[in-house]
Motif scaffolding. Sequence first.
Motif, PDB file in Angstrom:
ATOM      1  N   ASP A   1       0.859  -1.188   0.000  1.00 33.53           N
ATOM      2  CA  ASP A   1       0.000   0.000   0.000  1.00 33.53           C
ATOM      3  C   ASP A   1       0.895   1.237   0.000  1.00 33.53           C
ATOM      4  N   TYR A   2       0.914   1.915  -1.141  1.00 30.14           N
ATOM      5  CA  TYR A   2       1.863   3.027  -1.306  1.00 30.14           C
ATOM      6  C   TYR A   2       1.492   4.270  -0.507  1.00 30.14           C
ATOM      7  N   LYS A   3       0.253   4.309  -0.008  1.00 24.76           N
ATOM      8  CA  LYS A   3      -0.177   5.540   0.658  1.00 24.76           C
ATOM      9  C   LYS A   3      -0.480   5.298   2.135  1.00 24.76           C
ATOM     10  N   GLU A   4       0.322   4.456   2.738  1.00 25.92           N
ATOM     11  CA  GLU A   4       0.165   4.173   4.167  1.00 25.92           C
ATOM     12  C   GLU A   4       1.551   3.991   4.795  1.00 25.92           C
ATOM     13  N   ILE A   5       1.558   3.923   6.115  1.00 27.96           N
ATOM     14  CA  ILE A   5       2.779   3.628   6.865  1.00 27.96           C
ATOM     15  C   ILE A   5       2.649   2.193   7.389  1.00 27.96           C
ATOM     16  N   ASP A   6       3.719   1.427   7.289  1.00 26.34           N
ATOM     17  CA  ASP A   6       3.689   0.080   7.855  1.00 26.34           C
ATOM     18  C   ASP A   6       3.422   0.191   9.358  1.00 26.34           C
ATOM     19  N   PRO A   7       2.429  -0.585   9.861  1.00 23.93           N
ATOM     20  CA  PRO A   7       2.104  -0.488  11.290  1.00 23.93           C
ATOM     21  C   PRO A   7       3.308  -0.751  12.197  1.00 23.93           C
ATOM     22  N   GLU A   8       4.278  -1.530  11.733  1.00 23.87           N
ATOM     23  CA  GLU A   8       5.499  -1.727  12.550  1.00 23.87           C
ATOM     24  C   GLU A   8       6.211  -0.404  12.791  1.00 23.87           C
TER      25      GLU A   8
ATOM     26  N   ILE B   1      13.513  13.063   2.436  1.00 17.56           N
ATOM     27  CA  ILE B   1      13.150  12.384   1.192  1.00 17.56           C
ATOM     28  C   ILE B   1      12.835  10.927   1.509  1.00 17.56           C
ATOM     29  N   ILE B   2      11.943  10.345   0.726  1.00 17.95           N
ATOM     30  CA  ILE B   2      11.548   8.962   0.985  1.00 17.95           C
ATOM     31  C   ILE B   2      11.809   8.099  -0.239  1.00 17.95           C
ATOM     32  N   ASP B   3      11.961   6.817   0.030  1.00 21.70           N
ATOM     33  CA  ASP B   3      12.195   5.853  -1.033  1.00 21.70           C
ATOM     34  C   ASP B   3      10.940   5.722  -1.881  1.00 21.70           C
ATOM     35  N   LEU B   4      11.125   5.695  -3.196  1.00 19.69           N
ATOM     36  CA  LEU B   4      10.008   5.508  -4.105  1.00 19.69           C
ATOM     37  C   LEU B   4      10.323   4.256  -4.925  1.00 19.69           C
ATOM     38  N   VAL B   5       9.597   3.192  -4.621  1.00 15.25           N
ATOM     39  CA  VAL B   5       9.882   1.891  -5.231  1.00 15.25           C
ATOM     40  C   VAL B   5       8.868   1.665  -6.340  1.00 15.25           C
ATOM     41  N   LEU B   6       9.271   1.943  -7.571  1.00 16.13           N
ATOM     42  CA  LEU B   6       8.318   1.910  -8.684  1.00 16.13           C
ATOM     43  C   LEU B   6       8.566   0.759  -9.645  1.00 16.13           C
ATOM     44  N   ASN B   7       9.699   0.098  -9.531  1.00 16.98           N
ATOM     45  CA  ASN B   7       9.937  -1.001 -10.470  1.00 16.98           C
ATOM     46  C   ASN B   7       8.982  -2.154 -10.226  1.00 16.98           C
ATOM     47  N   HIS B   8       8.657  -2.371  -8.957  1.00 14.97           N
ATOM     48  CA  HIS B   8       7.846  -3.533  -8.596  1.00 14.97           C
ATOM     49  C   HIS B   8       6.997  -3.223  -7.374  1.00 14.97           C
ATOM     50  N   THR B   9       5.980  -4.039  -7.182  1.00 14.20           N
ATOM     51  CA  THR B   9       5.212  -4.001  -5.937  1.00 14.20           C
ATOM     52  C   THR B   9       5.473  -5.322  -5.216  1.00 14.20           C
ATOM     53  N   SER B  10       4.802  -5.529  -4.108  1.00 12.88           N
ATOM     54  CA  SER B  10       4.764  -6.852  -3.486  1.00 12.88           C
ATOM     55  C   SER B  10       3.798  -7.725  -4.280  1.00 12.88           C
ATOM     56  N   ASN B  11       4.024  -9.035  -4.278  1.00 18.67           N
ATOM     57  CA  ASN B  11       3.014  -9.912  -4.895  1.00 18.67           C
ATOM     58  C   ASN B  11       1.758  -9.988  -4.021  1.00 18.67           C
ATOM     59  N   GLU B  12       1.836  -9.358  -2.850  1.00 23.67           N
ATOM     60  CA  GLU B  12       0.646  -9.265  -1.994  1.00 23.67           C
ATOM     61  C   GLU B  12      -0.073  -7.920  -2.148  1.00 23.67           C
TER      62      GLU B  12
ATOM     63  N   GLU C   1      -0.725   6.997 -13.820  1.00 25.69           N
ATOM     64  CA  GLU C   1      -1.661   7.806 -13.019  1.00 25.69           C
ATOM     65  C   GLU C   1      -1.556   7.455 -11.537  1.00 25.69           C
ATOM     66  N   GLU C   2      -1.424   6.155 -11.268  1.00 24.58           N
ATOM     67  CA  GLU C   2      -1.252   5.724  -9.870  1.00 24.58           C
ATOM     68  C   GLU C   2       0.011   6.354  -9.273  1.00 24.58           C
ATOM     69  N   ILE C   3       1.090   6.338 -10.084  1.00 24.41           N
ATOM     70  CA  ILE C   3       2.368   6.869  -9.598  1.00 24.41           C
ATOM     71  C   ILE C   3       2.245   8.371  -9.302  1.00 24.41           C
ATOM     72  N   ALA C   4       1.625   9.100 -10.224  1.00 28.08           N
ATOM     73  CA  ALA C   4       1.455  10.540 -10.017  1.00 28.08           C
ATOM     74  C   ALA C   4       0.616  10.813  -8.762  1.00 28.08           C
ATOM     75  N   ASP C   5      -0.353   9.928  -8.534  1.00 21.14           N
ATOM     76  CA  ASP C   5      -1.202  10.056  -7.353  1.00 21.14           C
ATOM     77  C   ASP C   5      -0.387   9.801  -6.067  1.00 21.14           C
ATOM     78  N   ILE C   6       0.500   8.817  -6.150  1.00 21.04           N
ATOM     79  CA  ILE C   6       1.345   8.472  -4.988  1.00 21.04           C
ATOM     80  C   ILE C   6       2.320   9.608  -4.664  1.00 21.04           C
ATOM     81  N   THR C   7       2.978  10.146  -5.689  1.00 23.25           N
ATOM     82  CA  THR C   7       3.942  11.227  -5.410  1.00 23.25           C
ATOM     83  C   THR C   7       3.216  12.463  -4.876  1.00 23.25           C
ATOM     84  N   GLN C   8       2.031  12.750  -5.443  1.00 20.61           N
ATOM     85  CA  GLN C   8       1.247  13.884  -4.943  1.00 20.61           C
ATOM     86  C   GLN C   8       0.865  13.675  -3.471  1.00 20.61           C
ATOM     87  N   PHE C   9       0.493  12.450  -3.149  1.00 21.27           N
ATOM     88  CA  PHE C   9       0.103  12.126  -1.772  1.00 21.27           C
ATOM     89  C   PHE C   9       1.212  12.482  -0.781  1.00 21.27           C
ATOM     90  N   TRP C  10       2.456  12.075  -1.110  1.00 23.22           N
ATOM     91  CA  TRP C  10       3.565  12.315  -0.170  1.00 23.22           C
ATOM     92  C   TRP C  10       4.019  13.763  -0.208  1.00 23.22           C
TER      93      TRP C  10
END
Length: 647
Positions: A173-180, A202-213, A289-298
């Motif tokens: 989930d690109y627009k959340e913080i890991d609960p840990e 600055i934060i890491d932006l991992v765009l090559n891949h997602t989790s398979n989950e 579009e998803e990526i642009a939405d994610i960068t805008q979010f942060w």
Amino acid sequence: MMRKKIFSRFGSLNKSGRKANTRIVSLGMAALLLTMTACGQNAAGDLSGNADSVSDTSLSSDAGVSASSDLRSDVDADAGIGGITGADAFNLDDVADKELNILDDKYRTTYEIFVYSFYDSDGDGIGDLRGVIDKLDYVNDGDDSTSTDLGCNEIWLMPISPSPTYHKYDITDYKEIDPEYGTLEDFDELVSACHKRKVSLIIDLVLNHTSNEHPWFKEAANYLREHPELTEIGKTPELMDACPYLYYYNFSNEPQTGYEKLAGTNWYYEARFWSGMPDLNLDNDMVKEEIADITQFWIDRGVDGFRLDAVTSYYTDNDTSNIEFMTWLNDTIKSQKEDAYIVGEAWTALSRYSKYYASGVDSFFAFEFSGTEGVIASVARSKRSPLSYAKAISDAEKELSSVNESYIDAPFFTNHDMARAAGYFVGRSSEKMVKLAGALNLLMGGNAFVYYGEELGMKGSGKDENKRAPMQWESADATGMCQGPKDMEKFDMTYPSLMEQASDPYSIYNYYKKAIRLRNTYPVIARGKTQPVEALSDDDIGAFVRYGNTGLSSDSNDYIAFDENGDNIGVDGVISPVLGAKDPLYKEAALLIIINNADEAKTVDLGKWSGTGSSPKLSYQLNVGEEVSTLDGTSLSIPSYGIAVIK
Ligand SMILES: [Ca+2]
Ligand SMILES: [Ca+2]
Ligand SMILES: [Ca+2]
């Protein structure tokens, strides 16, 4: 313990029978006091008690902090004369005695944090965002008058979004913080705490891949499992409507290099790193579009920029497409935030990552200089000369600026994927090498990155988990200490924890702090260009000028431009000294930097170079031990592994 150490060193001056010139003694004491105050604030409460009690004595009248500017000019004028050598002279270039000149731009000193292993605020053994907030003063306390902090003015957080792995480079989930790690509220608080300190985040932006989950991949995989009759993913409106996520990834009905079998189907999907990390289809407009939405979010949450993960894998073995995609990404992010800073991870040679600058992305990590075999480690181990380091920097500057004039180099020595230096710098000079390597990184132009724990000489090699060990604040059972990744092997650190290093003026930590402070003192170090000075160099000595002119016309007497001999031909081709030139923004327009990587002290006659002029001043130095550089006229004596900065 702190006080005892300092006074015993002071005592040794008297015992050695050196001529105790009154002025020198008072200078020495002033510097001692500054050191003690700095270290006292740095370490545990009982130490600051000592510092306070000292400042209550009569010493404070001529050695108070208010005297520091006088002290500074004395040091500049007299550094190296009067026969001050050894331990007492160490303090002449104490970190506390130089006024900072920090410019608010993208040329920063960035601290890379792996949140998991940094600081644990709630006792579950896992580092978290509140832990980063708790330790912000360690990175930068936001007060330029103190030198108890590292002085980094940017933080890069490795991925913080929800993920099934400890390292979190596979996101669900690109627009959340890991609960840990905490919550978005914690993140907001971290952003504002950073900005209060003029630290950008600055934060890491991992765009090559997602989790398979990731729900996108799960939806696509489920669709394929539920539709065994599907043999082709054509772009029919019906199919695109039924499951758009089929187009978010790269599916194939034949095995291919870099593809994994999708369990329960006859399909394969692209997963270059690991089956748990399906590659995104970056050609897809919906993905963009998803990526642009994610960068805008942060950006809306206040981040100052992004670190792009694995950019060479966006399109494997296709630099043209990689550059095209990054051009789009850079334009997109900068349309959302004009002054956003972006740095890309292209783990490859300079000849290749230099091309990526055509995308307009501000920075790419200087892999050529990093790691066990890079330029930095090779010079620190004396496998290559310090002059070749200066030449490599100068060559890189030319190459990068030919692609993008507004490039910002991103030097680093180690990161979370690399063995830490304490494991491979071994033998008698190992600690000197760790220190020198740190300085060689921090002396480079651009935005220099320091990996957490590097400043303590932490160890960790082999499995990735070992490279991401808990930050060594103090003993392992102390409050806030992290447990580290579960599969990390057990190993002992070579060098002590921060707690011990903070009170040792010769520790790796205090060396790093001074090296960072050097960047914060002279803006030209991060922003200037590099001219190797062969006239002053040999196999062991590397000399170079870092110089820059901001807003100076080529008519100005201070304008600097070199001919092929390294002579300044700034004004109408007339050769004139370089050192001493002033710049409206940088103040010092040029610095001569001398590095000695020999096992012994060396003498350099600075007069051999026309740029030195007749009155060079020793203005800063980095030393691996008690021996210091001294300058007598134009004769510089520089200790083994020493770095002298002349203005
Ligand atoms: Ca925790
Ligand atoms: Ca400070
Ligand atoms: Ca890819």
